[in-house]
Enzyme design. Structure first.
Site, PDB file in Angstrom:
ATOM      1  CG  HIS A 172      -6.139   1.745   4.705  1.00 57.34           C
ATOM      2  ND1 HIS A 172      -5.752   2.672   5.640  1.00 57.34           N
ATOM      3  CD2 HIS A 172      -5.106   0.874   4.592  1.00 57.34           C
ATOM      4  CE1 HIS A 172      -4.537   2.359   6.076  1.00 57.34           C
ATOM      5  NE2 HIS A 172      -4.126   1.269   5.450  1.00 57.34           N
ATOM      6  CG  ASN A 202      -1.737   1.237   1.347  1.00 58.82           C
ATOM      7  OD1 ASN A 202      -1.822   2.020   0.400  1.00 58.82           O
ATOM      8  ND2 ASN A 202      -2.379   1.423   2.495  1.00 58.82           N
ATOM      9  CD  GLU A 243      -3.382   5.329   6.564  1.00 60.09           C
ATOM     10  OE1 GLU A 243      -3.273   5.430   5.330  1.00 60.09           O
ATOM     11  OE2 GLU A 243      -2.514   4.797   7.286  1.00 60.09           O
ATOM     12  CE  LYS A 269      -0.003   3.355   4.865  1.00 65.93           C
ATOM     13  NZ  LYS A 269      -0.328   3.466   6.264  1.00 65.93           N
ATOM     14  CD  GLU A 310      -4.218  -2.922   7.012  1.00 60.03           C
ATOM     15  OE1 GLU A 310      -3.086  -3.166   6.615  1.00 60.03           O
ATOM     16  OE2 GLU A 310      -4.816  -1.860   6.744  1.00 60.03           O
ATOM     17  N   GLY A 349       1.535   1.849  10.824  1.00 65.27           N
ATOM     18  CA  GLY A 349       2.492   2.946  10.738  1.00 65.27           C
ATOM     19  C   GLY A 349       3.110   3.332  12.069  1.00 65.27           C
TER      20      GLY A 349
END
Ligand code: PEP
Length: 259
Positions: free
Chosen positions: A96, A10, A98, A12, A170, A176
């Site tokens: 996701h 990913n 985020e 991002k 996740e 992160g």
């Protein structure tokens, strides 16, 4: 049934076109010997077309990080499933954390997106996971199972094969942060998730769906994570940004499930 492992990058909101080109050029020779593993790269919309071109005829699937479930119309700033098909994307990340946390995506929109991707023949990688507060409060499973249930409000598991969808567990607190779930915690959540899939599509369906772990995977911990029975691969952010470390993860996944 043996599930084919998958290692997914990913990117991002990273990589300009030139960087994407350099990356693929460095990655491909490094994963030449990686057998029995599916490899996907989820790129930004601006580099997706170039990524499709660069990976044509290679084992790497080019994917998007998001899309909208309507096909066209007054949805400024959005990209639809037919547009992803048009550019040649083979997969898409859906929900996701985020997207959920920063852009307000709900379980409802995630479910609709997952269903639309499946109907378009684009492999959705549906992300689920709890926050630190939820884990500490003992409500990890309530959160994760609720997110999974919402997907099957829009998708008939009895009608699709288990290969049509991928889940990624996740834990938000591991994304992160450098903090990884222990391999046992990953197995616990993913094993329960697989059990829940059986409620929607039966045992065969549950046994076919690939479930990835995501959250600070790196070359140093990939083997322990991949060694877990129900873990079929990884969705990787930070450690996927350099071709060299992503190649190590792909090769690790290939070796881990070889028997
Ligand atoms: C992710 O973006 O899905 C992710 C798992 O990121 P990281 O590997 O950096 O934790």
């Amino acid at each position: 049934m043996a599930r084919r492992p998958m290692m997914a990058a990913n990117w991002k909101m990273n990589k300009l076109l030139g960087e994407a080109r350099d990356y693929v050029e460095q990655l491909l020779p490094r994963i030449e010997g990686a057998e029995g593993v599916d490899v996907a790269i989820f790129a930004t919309f601006t580099s997706l077309g170039e990524l499709v071109r660069l990976t044509q005829g290679t084992p790497v699937v080019a994917g998007a990080q998001n899309f909208y479930y309507e096909d066209s119309g007054a949805f400024t700033g959005e990209v639809s499933a037919p547009m992803l098909e048009d550019v040649g994307a083979g997969a898409v990340i859906v929900g996701h954390s985020e997207r959920r946390e920063i852009f307000g995506e709900t379980d409802e929109t995630v479910g609709r997106k997952a269903a639309r991707a499946v109907s378009a023949g684009i492999l959705p990688v549906v992300c689920v996971g709890e926050t630190k507060e939820e884990r500490d409060a003992g409500s990890m499973w309530e959160k994760v199972s609720g997110q999974v249930r919402a997907v099957f409000e829009h998708l008939d598991a009895g009608e699709i094969g288990g290969e049509a969808i991928v889940f990624a567990y996740e834990p938000v607190w591991a994304i992160g942060t450098g903090e990884t779930a222990t391999p046992e915690d990953a197995q616990d959540a993913i094993g329960r998730l697989r059990g829940l899939l059986g409620e929607f599509g039966g045992e065969d369906f549950a046994g076919e769906v690939r479930i990835l772990y995501g959250g600070s995977i790196k070359p140093g911990n990939v083997n322990d994570i991949m060694a877990q029975r129900d873990v079929d691969g990884g969705l990787v952010g930070g450690a996927s940004l350099e071709a060299e470390s992503f190649a190590e993860l792909v090769n690790g996944a290939s070796n881990a499930k070889e028997d």
